[in-house]
Design a protein around this motif. Sequence first.
Motif, mmCIF file in Angstrom:
data_model
loop_
_atom_site.group_PDB
_atom_site.id
_atom_site.type_symbol
_atom_site.label_atom_id
_atom_site.label_comp_id
_atom_site.label_asym_id
_atom_site.label_seq_id
_atom_site.Cartn_x
_atom_site.Cartn_y
_atom_site.Cartn_z
ATOM 1 N N ARG A 122 -8.183 21.183 3.145
ATOM 2 C CA ARG A 122 -7.466 22.149 2.580
ATOM 3 C C ARG A 122 -8.019 23.718 2.720
ATOM 4 O O ARG A 122 -7.092 24.541 2.823
ATOM 5 C CB ARG A 122 -7.641 21.716 0.961
ATOM 6 N N PRO A 123 -9.462 24.125 2.555
ATOM 7 C CA PRO A 123 -9.398 25.457 3.149
ATOM 8 C C PRO A 123 -9.105 25.843 4.250
ATOM 9 O O PRO A 123 -8.815 27.085 4.348
ATOM 10 C CB PRO A 123 -11.030 25.367 2.648
ATOM 11 N N LEU A 124 -9.146 24.820 5.138
ATOM 12 C CA LEU A 124 -8.601 25.436 6.514
ATOM 13 C C LEU A 124 -7.182 25.780 6.559
ATOM 14 O O LEU A 124 -6.822 26.787 7.092
ATOM 15 C CB LEU A 124 -8.731 24.073 7.370
ATOM 16 N N GLY A 125 -6.338 24.916 5.871
ATOM 17 C CA GLY A 125 -5.028 25.426 5.769
ATOM 18 C C GLY A 125 -4.731 26.629 4.784
ATOM 19 O O GLY A 125 -3.891 27.430 5.103
ATOM 20 N N ALA A 126 -5.409 26.805 3.707
ATOM 21 C CA ALA A 126 -5.509 28.002 3.006
ATOM 22 C C ALA A 126 -5.942 29.328 3.923
ATOM 23 O O ALA A 126 -5.150 30.080 3.901
ATOM 24 C CB ALA A 126 -6.476 27.849 2.002
ATOM 25 N N ASN A 177 0.939 -1.306 0.078
ATOM 26 C CA ASN A 177 -0.057 -0.062 -0.076
ATOM 27 C C ASN A 177 0.917 1.185 0.057
ATOM 28 O O ASN A 177 1.802 1.417 0.653
ATOM 29 C CB ASN A 177 -0.862 -0.128 1.297
ATOM 30 N N LYS A 178 0.835 2.184 -0.824
ATOM 31 C CA LYS A 178 1.329 3.435 -0.986
ATOM 32 C C LYS A 178 1.054 4.661 -0.369
ATOM 33 O O LYS A 178 1.491 5.764 -0.500
ATOM 34 C CB LYS A 178 1.533 3.790 -2.639
ATOM 35 N N VAL A 179 0.375 4.343 0.620
ATOM 36 C CA VAL A 179 -0.680 5.382 1.445
ATOM 37 C C VAL A 179 -0.383 5.467 2.895
ATOM 38 O O VAL A 179 -0.595 4.361 3.378
ATOM 39 C CB VAL A 179 -1.983 5.862 0.908
ATOM 40 N N PRO A 180 0.079 6.335 3.797
ATOM 41 C CA PRO A 180 0.188 6.170 5.002
ATOM 42 C C PRO A 180 -0.917 5.863 5.864
ATOM 43 O O PRO A 180 -2.209 6.036 5.366
ATOM 44 C CB PRO A 180 0.670 7.415 5.520
ATOM 45 N N GLN A 181 -0.915 5.375 6.924
ATOM 46 C CA GLN A 181 -2.001 4.899 7.914
ATOM 47 C C GLN A 181 -2.398 6.580 8.532
ATOM 48 O O GLN A 181 -1.782 7.593 8.599
ATOM 49 C CB GLN A 181 -1.494 4.403 9.066
ATOM 50 N N VAL A 182 -3.834 6.511 8.545
ATOM 51 C CA VAL A 182 -4.567 7.757 8.922
ATOM 52 C C VAL A 182 -4.464 7.948 10.560
ATOM 53 O O VAL A 182 -5.324 7.257 11.192
ATOM 54 C CB VAL A 182 -5.910 7.918 8.414
ATOM 55 N N THR A 183 -3.679 8.713 10.883
ATOM 56 C CA THR A 183 -3.390 9.007 12.424
ATOM 57 C C THR A 183 -3.822 10.496 12.577
ATOM 58 O O THR A 183 -3.856 11.439 11.535
ATOM 59 C CB THR A 183 -2.312 8.354 12.904
ATOM 60 N N LEU A 184 -3.635 10.703 13.836
ATOM 61 C CA LEU A 184 -3.726 12.327 14.293
ATOM 62 C C LEU A 184 -2.508 13.084 13.646
ATOM 63 O O LEU A 184 -2.578 14.017 13.121
ATOM 64 C CB LEU A 184 -3.833 12.493 15.886
ATOM 65 N N LEU A 185 -1.216 12.379 13.721
ATOM 66 C CA LEU A 185 -0.153 13.087 13.071
ATOM 67 C C LEU A 185 -0.356 13.098 11.731
ATOM 68 O O LEU A 185 0.206 14.227 10.871
ATOM 69 C CB LEU A 185 1.271 12.166 13.528
ATOM 70 N N PHE A 186 -0.914 12.071 10.700
ATOM 71 C CA PHE A 186 -1.258 12.287 9.436
ATOM 72 C C PHE A 186 -2.021 13.722 8.995
ATOM 73 O O PHE A 186 -1.714 14.302 8.102
ATOM 74 C CB PHE A 186 -1.906 11.096 8.980
ATOM 75 N N TRP A 187 -3.163 13.779 9.853
ATOM 76 C CA TRP A 187 -3.985 15.143 9.707
ATOM 77 C C TRP A 187 -3.100 16.288 10.207
ATOM 78 O O TRP A 187 -3.155 17.418 9.378
ATOM 79 C CB TRP A 187 -5.227 14.937 10.786
ATOM 80 N N LEU A 188 -2.228 16.572 10.954
ATOM 81 C CA LEU A 188 -1.405 17.577 11.469
ATOM 82 C C LEU A 188 -0.519 17.937 10.214
ATOM 83 O O LEU A 188 -0.372 18.786 9.706
ATOM 84 C CB LEU A 188 -0.679 17.289 12.554
ATOM 85 N N VAL A 189 0.212 16.860 9.758
ATOM 86 C CA VAL A 189 1.052 17.248 8.594
ATOM 87 C C VAL A 189 0.528 17.246 7.387
ATOM 88 O O VAL A 189 0.759 18.325 6.589
ATOM 89 C CB VAL A 189 2.007 16.067 8.300
ATOM 90 N N LYS A 190 -0.861 16.867 7.276
ATOM 91 C CA LYS A 190 -1.663 17.138 6.009
ATOM 92 C C LYS A 190 -2.189 18.595 6.137
ATOM 93 O O LYS A 190 -2.008 19.374 4.965
ATOM 94 C CB LYS A 190 -3.039 16.466 5.986
ATOM 95 N N ILE A 191 -2.709 19.145 7.228
ATOM 96 C CA ILE A 191 -2.969 20.659 7.272
ATOM 97 C C ILE A 191 -1.736 21.496 7.098
ATOM 98 O O ILE A 191 -2.010 22.519 6.429
ATOM 99 C CB ILE A 191 -3.760 20.881 8.833
ATOM 100 N N CYS A 192 -0.525 21.075 7.572
ATOM 101 C CA CYS A 192 0.473 21.761 7.496
ATOM 102 C C CYS A 192 1.058 21.882 6.144
ATOM 103 O O CYS A 192 1.504 23.034 5.367
ATOM 104 C CB CYS A 192 1.755 21.626 8.209
ATOM 105 N N SER A 193 0.792 20.924 5.338
ATOM 106 C CA SER A 193 1.011 20.815 3.784
ATOM 107 C C SER A 193 0.099 21.721 2.952
ATOM 108 O O SER A 193 0.615 22.333 1.987
ATOM 109 C CB SER A 193 1.133 19.294 3.312
ATOM 110 N N THR A 194 -1.200 21.652 3.192
ATOM 111 C CA THR A 194 -1.968 22.564 2.646
ATOM 112 C C THR A 194 -1.478 23.904 3.025
ATOM 113 O O THR A 194 -1.938 24.934 2.105
ATOM 114 C CB THR A 194 -3.421 22.393 3.133
#
Length: 256
Positions: free
Chosen positions: A195-199, A3-20
């Motif tokens: 994404r709009p949250l990060g934007a 599987n080429k996608v990481p596990q969905v954890t709280l850290l996943f969402w934190l890094v995702k928001i920072c990425s956005t």
Amino acid sequence: MLNKVPQVTLLFWLVKICSTTVGETGADFLNDTLGFGLTGTTLVAAGALAVGLAVQFAVRRYIPAIYWTNVVVISVVGTLFSDNLVDGWGVPLSVSTLIFAVGLAAAFIAWYRSERTLSIHTIVTRRREAFYWIAILFAFALGTSAGDWFAEGMGLGYLPSAAVFAGAIGVVAVARFGFKASEVLTFWIAYVLTRPLGASLGDLFTQSKADGGLGFGTGAVSDAFLLIIVGGVLVFTVQQRSAGRRDRAEQGLVGA
């Protein structure tokens, strides 16, 4: 392949928001501060994304550094897609939001008709991986337009817009964990909403005080959020290596 996608954890969402957020501030930094211009920035970002995705598709497992680099770059590209429509071609934010929403829906329909699933836990073929990144690109572009539409088009301002999207994510979390709503459905709704949250957060930190922001500047804000992303990627890498050692140890015991 694995599987080429990481596990969905709280850290996943934190890094995702920072990425956005970096997608928003990074695009502005290249466009305005470095003077690349909208066209030049789009070409540079699109070229970087093409190279990054080529590497991503070449590997046969999830590698945190490669995966998250692509998430950051595709966030920048999604922002630029929205900016090109709105600033370059004069398309209203409400219309660009609708365009990208239709594009994302079409990507999901094509993905489901082909694979009969939209789950990120089974990204184990090149076709599913392609659908996955196409959906992410539309999600980022949609989120950019939606965030700007709420903050600027509707005149809510950056902080209230961020609060609206954060509240919407909270509702999705309650639906998932409190009422056992579909994992796939709630994941993708939350993915789009981050994404709009990060934007909104990116604009809040970088826009001038006269425009309702805090005026910290795109360079400083991008660097700060990039540091968080790098820290998260390091944690992901350590976790992955630890899991790999455990798997090898278990296989050794089974073989014995």
